[in-house]
Design a protein around this motif. Structure first.
Motif, PDB file in Angstrom:
ATOM      1  N   SER A  65       0.825  -1.218   0.000  1.00 29.92           N
ATOM      2  CA  SER A  65       0.000   0.000   0.000  1.00 29.92           C
ATOM      3  C   SER A  65       0.854   1.262   0.000  1.00 29.92           C
ATOM      4  O   SER A  65       0.351   2.350  -0.303  1.00 29.92           O
ATOM      5  N   LEU A  66       2.160   1.135   0.310  1.00 32.18           N
ATOM      6  CA  LEU A  66       3.002   2.324   0.398  1.00 32.18           C
ATOM      7  C   LEU A  66       3.019   3.087  -0.914  1.00 32.18           C
ATOM      8  O   LEU A  66       2.955   4.321  -0.928  1.00 32.18           O
ATOM      9  N   VAL A  67       3.122   2.383  -2.040  1.00 33.54           N
ATOM     10  CA  VAL A  67       3.218   3.084  -3.325  1.00 33.54           C
ATOM     11  C   VAL A  67       1.932   3.850  -3.625  1.00 33.54           C
ATOM     12  O   VAL A  67       1.961   4.940  -4.215  1.00 33.54           O
TER      13      VAL A  67
ATOM     14  N   MET B   3      13.400   4.876 -15.290  1.00 35.48           N
ATOM     15  CA  MET B   3      13.142   3.663 -16.054  1.00 35.48           C
ATOM     16  C   MET B   3      12.683   3.946 -17.480  1.00 35.48           C
ATOM     17  O   MET B   3      12.910   3.153 -18.384  1.00 35.48           O
ATOM     18  N   LEU B   4      12.036   5.072 -17.687  1.00 34.63           N
ATOM     19  CA  LEU B   4      11.596   5.434 -19.033  1.00 34.63           C
ATOM     20  C   LEU B   4      12.465   6.540 -19.624  1.00 34.63           C
ATOM     21  O   LEU B   4      12.073   7.198 -20.584  1.00 34.63           O
ATOM     22  N   GLY B   5      13.634   6.745 -19.051  1.00 35.51           N
ATOM     23  CA  GLY B   5      14.544   7.751 -19.579  1.00 35.51           C
ATOM     24  C   GLY B   5      14.612   8.986 -18.701  1.00 35.51           C
ATOM     25  O   GLY B   5      14.813   8.890 -17.486  1.00 35.51           O
ATOM     26  N   ALA B   6      14.396  10.135 -19.315  1.00 37.36           N
ATOM     27  CA  ALA B   6      14.549  11.396 -18.586  1.00 37.36           C
ATOM     28  C   ALA B   6      13.379  11.718 -17.679  1.00 37.36           C
ATOM     29  O   ALA B   6      13.515  12.502 -16.732  1.00 37.36           O
ATOM     30  N   GLN B   7      12.213  11.102 -17.945  1.00 41.06           N
ATOM     31  CA  GLN B   7      10.992  11.470 -17.231  1.00 41.06           C
ATOM     32  C   GLN B   7      10.630  10.436 -16.180  1.00 41.06           C
ATOM     33  O   GLN B   7      10.534   9.240 -16.474  1.00 41.06           O
ATOM     34  N   VAL B   8      10.421  10.891 -14.948  1.00 38.37           N
ATOM     35  CA  VAL B   8       9.970   9.987 -13.895  1.00 38.37           C
ATOM     36  C   VAL B   8       8.553   9.506 -14.207  1.00 38.37           C
ATOM     37  O   VAL B   8       7.750  10.223 -14.826  1.00 38.37           O
ATOM     38  N   SER B   9       8.253   8.275 -13.815  1.00 41.21           N
ATOM     39  CA  SER B   9       6.929   7.710 -14.057  1.00 41.21           C
ATOM     40  C   SER B   9       6.507   6.854 -12.869  1.00 41.21           C
ATOM     41  O   SER B   9       7.286   6.612 -11.939  1.00 41.21           O
ATOM     42  N   ALA B  10       5.294   6.340 -12.939  1.00 41.08           N
ATOM     43  CA  ALA B  10       4.796   5.468 -11.871  1.00 41.08           C
ATOM     44  C   ALA B  10       5.660   4.231 -11.705  1.00 41.08           C
ATOM     45  O   ALA B  10       5.732   3.665 -10.607  1.00 41.08           O
ATOM     46  N   VAL B  11       6.353   3.817 -12.769  1.00 42.46           N
ATOM     47  CA  VAL B  11       7.257   2.670 -12.661  1.00 42.46           C
ATOM     48  C   VAL B  11       8.320   2.928 -11.604  1.00 42.46           C
ATOM     49  O   VAL B  11       8.654   2.044 -10.802  1.00 42.46           O
ATOM     50  N   ASP B  12       8.868   4.135 -11.585  1.00 37.38           N
ATOM     51  CA  ASP B  12       9.920   4.465 -10.633  1.00 37.38           C
ATOM     52  C   ASP B  12       9.416   4.425  -9.191  1.00 37.38           C
ATOM     53  O   ASP B  12      10.157   4.045  -8.273  1.00 37.38           O
ATOM     54  N   PHE B  13       8.174   4.800  -8.985  1.00 40.37           N
ATOM     55  CA  PHE B  13       7.576   4.733  -7.648  1.00 40.37           C
ATOM     56  C   PHE B  13       7.447   3.267  -7.207  1.00 40.37           C
ATOM     57  O   PHE B  13       7.782   2.917  -6.073  1.00 40.37           O
ATOM     58  N   MET B  14       6.955   2.410  -8.119  1.00 42.07           N
ATOM     59  CA  MET B  14       6.832   0.995  -7.802  1.00 42.07           C
ATOM     60  C   MET B  14       8.193   0.388  -7.483  1.00 42.07           C
ATOM     61  O   MET B  14       8.363  -0.328  -6.492  1.00 42.07           O
ATOM     62  N   LEU B  15       9.177   0.664  -8.325  1.00 43.32           N
ATOM     63  CA  LEU B  15      10.492   0.075  -8.130  1.00 43.32           C
ATOM     64  C   LEU B  15      11.142   0.546  -6.838  1.00 43.32           C
ATOM     65  O   LEU B  15      11.837  -0.224  -6.164  1.00 43.32           O
TER      66      LEU B  15
ATOM     67  N   PRO C  25       9.659  15.109  -1.846  1.00 42.36           N
ATOM     68  CA  PRO C  25       8.993  15.462  -0.586  1.00 42.36           C
ATOM     69  C   PRO C  25       7.824  14.552  -0.227  1.00 42.36           C
ATOM     70  O   PRO C  25       7.566  14.304   0.956  1.00 42.36           O
ATOM     71  N   ALA C  26       7.118  14.035  -1.227  1.00 43.24           N
ATOM     72  CA  ALA C  26       5.955  13.195  -0.933  1.00 43.24           C
ATOM     73  C   ALA C  26       6.341  11.916  -0.212  1.00 43.24           C
ATOM     74  O   ALA C  26       5.582  11.413   0.621  1.00 43.24           O
ATOM     75  N   LEU C  27       7.524  11.375  -0.491  1.00 50.72           N
ATOM     76  CA  LEU C  27       7.926  10.167   0.220  1.00 50.72           C
ATOM     77  C   LEU C  27       8.225  10.473   1.680  1.00 50.72           C
ATOM     78  O   LEU C  27       7.858   9.688   2.572  1.00 50.72           O
ATOM     79  N   ALA C  28       8.870  11.582   1.938  1.00 52.22           N
ATOM     80  CA  ALA C  28       9.110  11.976   3.330  1.00 52.22           C
ATOM     81  C   ALA C  28       7.790  12.126   4.081  1.00 52.22           C
ATOM     82  O   ALA C  28       7.684  11.765   5.259  1.00 52.22           O
TER      83      ALA C  28
END
Length: 211
Positions: A13-15, A153-165, A196-199
């Motif tokens: 549930s963290l993601v 993971m998709l290059g220069a742009q952060v995506s939901a994949v990076d949050f999952m990983l 900041p959202a992860l903190a």
């Protein structure tokens, strides 16, 4: 829009919690105490019969499975830019890596943390060893990809994949070879942990490790 998240500290549930805060979505959080079996209570099972987290209610609609919820949330908020446009090559890569999280990493983690499930108590050591090998091979694949195609993971742009990983990297923190033992993965994790959202998720859930 009414949004309610049922989760538990340090679980999948963290993601979802992280993305709700990242996207600025007002929500109500219910943290279930697994030690007291709250995820198996009649009230919760009436919402999610699987007795697992996360469960997200959006205007009464019940959504389960962390990756599916993550993808739905970012599609509801395209202005955040956390998923490529449908029909693009980048969208195909996005689906590929989200499914990698679901079909490669998460089952191996399940075997590591619950090794009695596949073959009983007598096979715990063998199951854990196989899970460790699978996870380390998977993280090597991710590291190679980030080395060639990063910083995200998709290059220069952060995506939901990076949050999952990032969430899944954290799960390895007490393993013999944690994901951030790979320098490129440690650098990726650092970029994501600096958001900041992860903190804020850590603050709300009372998490203090892997900072």
């Amino acid at each position: 829009m009414s949004v309610v998240l049922y989760g538990s500290q340090s679980t999948a549930s963290l993601v979802v919690h992280w993305l709700l805060i990242e996207l600025g979505i007002e929500h109500e959080l219910h943290q279930l105490d697994f030690e007291r079996g709250q995820q198996k209570s009649p009230g919760y099972l009436a919402i999610n019969p699987a007795g697992r987290v996360p469960t997200l209610l959006i205007d009464g609609q019940v959504l389960t499975e962390s990756a599916a919820i993550a993808m739905h949330l970012v599609d509801l908020h395209p202005q955040a830019g956390l998923a490529p446009a449908p029909g693009t090559a980048a969208r195909g890569d996005y689906y590929r890596w989200m499914c990698f999280c679901v079909y490669t990493l998460m089952p191996a983690y399940r075997a590591w943390f619950y090794p009695h499930e596949p073959a009983g108590e007598a096979s715990i050591d063998a199951v854990k060893e196989r899970a460790r090998v699978q996870l380390e091979a998977a993280w090597q694949q991710v590291a190679d990809h980030l080395q060639d195609e990063g910083p995200y993971m998709l290059g220069a742009q952060v995506s939901a994949v990076d949050f999952m990983l990032t969430m899944l990297m954290r799960w390895s923190r007490n393993m013999p070879c944690p994901a951030d033992a790979w320098p490129v993965l440690a650098a990726h994790a650092r970029r994501m942990k600096d958001r900041p959202a992860l903190a804020e998720v850590y603050r709300r859930e009372g998490i203090s490790d892997w900072t």
